[in-house]
Design a protein around this motif. Structure first.
Motif, PDB file in Angstrom:
ATOM      1  N   VAL A  83      -0.019   3.960 -11.714  1.00  0.00           N
ATOM      2  CA  VAL A  83      -1.269   3.394 -12.208  1.00  0.00           C
ATOM      3  C   VAL A  83      -1.635   4.028 -13.546  1.00  0.00           C
ATOM      4  O   VAL A  83      -1.994   3.346 -14.505  1.00  0.00           O
ATOM      5  CB  VAL A  83      -2.406   3.605 -11.184  1.00  0.00           C
ATOM      6  N   ALA A  84      -1.512   5.343 -13.611  1.00  0.00           N
ATOM      7  CA  ALA A  84      -1.816   6.045 -14.854  1.00  0.00           C
ATOM      8  C   ALA A  84      -0.912   5.557 -15.986  1.00  0.00           C
ATOM      9  O   ALA A  84      -1.367   5.301 -17.107  1.00  0.00           O
ATOM     10  CB  ALA A  84      -1.666   7.549 -14.648  1.00  0.00           C
ATOM     11  N   ALA A  85       0.374   5.395 -15.692  1.00  0.00           N
ATOM     12  CA  ALA A  85       1.313   4.953 -16.714  1.00  0.00           C
ATOM     13  C   ALA A  85       0.951   3.565 -17.227  1.00  0.00           C
ATOM     14  O   ALA A  85       1.004   3.306 -18.433  1.00  0.00           O
ATOM     15  CB  ALA A  85       2.742   4.963 -16.150  1.00  0.00           C
ATOM     16  N   SER A  86       0.563   2.672 -16.315  1.00  0.00           N
ATOM     17  CA  SER A  86       0.201   1.313 -16.725  1.00  0.00           C
ATOM     18  C   SER A  86      -1.030   1.307 -17.624  1.00  0.00           C
ATOM     19  O   SER A  86      -1.211   0.392 -18.427  1.00  0.00           O
ATOM     20  CB  SER A  86      -0.068   0.452 -15.492  1.00  0.00           C
ATOM     21  N   LEU A  87      -1.862   2.304 -17.488  1.00  0.00           N
ATOM     22  CA  LEU A  87      -3.067   2.387 -18.312  1.00  0.00           C
ATOM     23  C   LEU A  87      -2.823   3.219 -19.572  1.00  0.00           C
ATOM     24  O   LEU A  87      -3.760   3.477 -20.330  1.00  0.00           O
ATOM     25  CB  LEU A  87      -4.217   2.988 -17.491  1.00  0.00           C
ATOM     26  N   GLY A  88      -1.580   3.671 -19.735  1.00  0.00           N
ATOM     27  CA  GLY A  88      -1.254   4.466 -20.911  1.00  0.00           C
ATOM     28  C   GLY A  88      -1.821   5.871 -20.873  1.00  0.00           C
ATOM     29  O   GLY A  88      -2.170   6.443 -21.911  1.00  0.00           O
ATOM     30  N   LEU A  89      -1.890   6.435 -19.692  1.00  0.00           N
ATOM     31  CA  LEU A  89      -2.491   7.757 -19.531  1.00  0.00           C
ATOM     32  C   LEU A  89      -1.466   8.757 -19.005  1.00  0.00           C
ATOM     33  O   LEU A  89      -0.398   8.381 -18.543  1.00  0.00           O
ATOM     34  CB  LEU A  89      -3.668   7.672 -18.557  1.00  0.00           C
ATOM     35  N   ALA A  90      -1.834  10.015 -19.067  1.00  0.00           N
ATOM     36  CA  ALA A  90      -0.984  11.062 -18.506  1.00  0.00           C
ATOM     37  C   ALA A  90      -0.921  10.903 -16.988  1.00  0.00           C
ATOM     38  O   ALA A  90      -1.815  10.301 -16.390  1.00  0.00           O
ATOM     39  CB  ALA A  90      -1.530  12.436 -18.867  1.00  0.00           C
ATOM     40  N   PRO A  91       0.130  11.444 -16.382  1.00  0.00           N
ATOM     41  CA  PRO A  91       0.367  11.203 -14.948  1.00  0.00           C
ATOM     42  C   PRO A  91      -0.803  11.561 -14.042  1.00  0.00           C
ATOM     43  O   PRO A  91      -0.935  11.011 -12.955  1.00  0.00           O
ATOM     44  CB  PRO A  91       1.573  12.106 -14.638  1.00  0.00           C
ATOM     45  N   ASN A  92      -1.628  12.469 -14.464  1.00  0.00           N
ATOM     46  CA  ASN A  92      -2.682  12.934 -13.566  1.00  0.00           C
ATOM     47  C   ASN A  92      -4.090  12.689 -14.090  1.00  0.00           C
ATOM     48  O   ASN A  92      -5.044  13.268 -13.596  1.00  0.00           O
ATOM     49  CB  ASN A  92      -2.494  14.410 -13.274  1.00  0.00           C
ATOM     50  N   ALA A 107       0.822  -1.215   0.000  1.00  0.00           N
ATOM     51  CA  ALA A 107       0.000   0.000   0.000  1.00  0.00           C
ATOM     52  C   ALA A 107       0.855   1.264   0.000  1.00  0.00           C
ATOM     53  O   ALA A 107       0.493   2.274  -0.599  1.00  0.00           O
ATOM     54  CB  ALA A 107      -0.939  -0.001   1.207  1.00  0.00           C
ATOM     55  N   ASP A 108       1.992   1.197   0.683  1.00  0.00           N
ATOM     56  CA  ASP A 108       2.853   2.382   0.769  1.00  0.00           C
ATOM     57  C   ASP A 108       3.277   2.856  -0.612  1.00  0.00           C
ATOM     58  O   ASP A 108       3.402   4.055  -0.847  1.00  0.00           O
ATOM     59  CB  ASP A 108       4.127   2.061   1.573  1.00  0.00           C
ATOM     60  N   ARG A 109       3.513   1.905  -1.487  1.00  0.00           N
ATOM     61  CA  ARG A 109       4.087   2.273  -2.780  1.00  0.00           C
ATOM     62  C   ARG A 109       3.051   2.391  -3.884  1.00  0.00           C
ATOM     63  O   ARG A 109       3.408   2.466  -5.055  1.00  0.00           O
ATOM     64  CB  ARG A 109       5.158   1.247  -3.177  1.00  0.00           C
ATOM     65  N   LEU A 110       1.783   2.354  -3.505  1.00  0.00           N
ATOM     66  CA  LEU A 110       0.756   2.596  -4.514  1.00  0.00           C
ATOM     67  C   LEU A 110       0.876   4.040  -5.005  1.00  0.00           C
ATOM     68  O   LEU A 110       0.762   4.977  -4.222  1.00  0.00           O
ATOM     69  CB  LEU A 110      -0.639   2.367  -3.927  1.00  0.00           C
ATOM     70  N   SER A 111       1.108   4.182  -6.285  1.00  0.00           N
ATOM     71  CA  SER A 111       1.379   5.509  -6.838  1.00  0.00           C
ATOM     72  C   SER A 111       0.370   5.848  -7.924  1.00  0.00           C
ATOM     73  O   SER A 111       0.141   5.070  -8.853  1.00  0.00           O
ATOM     74  CB  SER A 111       2.801   5.532  -7.410  1.00  0.00           C
ATOM     75  N   VAL A 112      -0.240   7.008  -7.792  1.00  0.00           N
ATOM     76  CA  VAL A 112      -1.212   7.456  -8.788  1.00  0.00           C
ATOM     77  C   VAL A 112      -0.571   7.511 -10.167  1.00  0.00           C
ATOM     78  O   VAL A 112      -1.168   7.103 -11.168  1.00  0.00           O
ATOM     79  CB  VAL A 112      -1.764   8.841  -8.406  1.00  0.00           C
ATOM     80  N   ARG A 113       0.649   7.987 -10.209  1.00  0.00           N
ATOM     81  CA  ARG A 113       1.348   8.122 -11.492  1.00  0.00           C
ATOM     82  C   ARG A 113       1.611   6.759 -12.127  1.00  0.00           C
ATOM     83  O   ARG A 113       1.464   6.594 -13.344  1.00  0.00           O
ATOM     84  CB  ARG A 113       2.661   8.855 -11.277  1.00  0.00           C
TER      85      ARG A 113
END
Lengths: 183, 183
Positions: free
Chosen positions: B33-42, B25-31
């Motif tokens: 997750v976005a990268a894995s989905l092929g999306l912009a960081p935010n 959980a500590d290392r769950l990163s919004v960025r």
DNA sequence: GTCTATACTCTGATAGAC
DNA sequence: GTCTATCAGAGTATAGAC
């Protein structure tokens, strides 16, 4: 020696514990601790290898404080009386110093490396339960009682009891467990 | 509609749960997750207000999965048999999906806002214990049993049992507690 | 209404000067 | 032992393309 020591491992530890208890373990910041001590952002790395090492030191200090509180509660009592008194002190500690308690029982708190204070906690628990169950099952009983207390503390912290608080749920469970443990 | 949606709340949730279970959980990163989905960081902020909201959604999903596992274990059983089966399933879940379990029982998991899945877990626990203690003390008994299981899971995760493992410590404690709860 | 681009602040951590 | 300088990575706010 052009640069004399402006701080010490124990001064850093005290400040880190204070910030952890105030803001929570997540927000413990190496830089903030350094700033509070009037030091450069990275001055602490001479004393602690990294943030995790600092956190581990705080956890060990917390285990020492918890053990002292439990020993105080047990003094002059024995058997189930002692267990009940210790249980109260344990939950008080978890309630009044939640972040420090969380650090003490955090992931890998016991396993990683050598933590004397944590080992002392375990020894204390087994000794305490030996007075209730006798030698043969003291360790198993310690696991059960400690588990119950740790679980209650965790569910309390998670907010399970906030609104549907069953009156005296803790005492009820401890009483039942002690009944079941009686030889 | 010039821009078709490239993602959805549930796709984000799945990816976030995957990363949480993989890295903690500590290392769950919004960025990330976005990268894995092929999306912009935010890009995720259209779906979840902030990192905490995403984490809360993952925790709620985890509570649903845990409840399903417990219901499976209880099916076709009742009384202490059902409790024992559910206890085994509970600890298995905590052992096999430690990060997800941690998110389910994390700080404020139950209290903050409205979490239907967590409320269902509590209802399930009380129903389960009603079959052992009767109506009057089912809630208190549920607190005790859940507390014991949660505590054992936490102490296990913290590494307390790594080397001085008392054989069958869990079964021993549960048996003692059930003995003490018996009317 | 959905995503991209950019930028700001804060974090842990390292390298090298004094 | 402490400093300055610097880096990479995080969360997040805002502006604008489409």
């Amino acid at each position: 020696m052009p640069y004399r020591a402006k701080t010490s491992a124990s001064a850093i530890l005290d400040e880190a514990r204070g910030q952890l208890e105030r803001d929570g373990a997540d927000r413990l910041s190496v830089r903030a601790v350094a700033a509070s001590l009037g030091l450069a952002p990275n001055a602490l790395y001479r004393y602690y290898a990294d943030r995790d090492a600092l956190l581990a030191a705080v956890a060990d200090e917390g285990a020492r404080l918890l053990l002292a509180a439990l020993e105080d509660a047990a003094r002059g009592r024995d058997g189930t009386d002692a267990v009940r008194a210790v249980a109260g002190a344990y939950l008080d500690f978890a309630r009044m110093r939640p972040a420090l308690y969380g650090a003490v029982v955090a992931k890998h708190a016991f396993a990683e490396g050598f933590h004397p204070a944590h080992a002392d906690l375990w020894t204390f628990a087994v000794d305490l339960l030996r007075g209730v169950t006798g030698e043969a099952t003291a360790a198993e009983a310690a696991v059960a009682v400690w588990g119950l207390l740790h679980g209650i503390a965790g569910l309390e912290r998670a907010g399970l009891f906030d609104e549907r608080k069953p009156g005296g749920g803790v005492d009820f469970g401890l009483q039942a467990l002690l009944d079941g443990l009686a030889p």
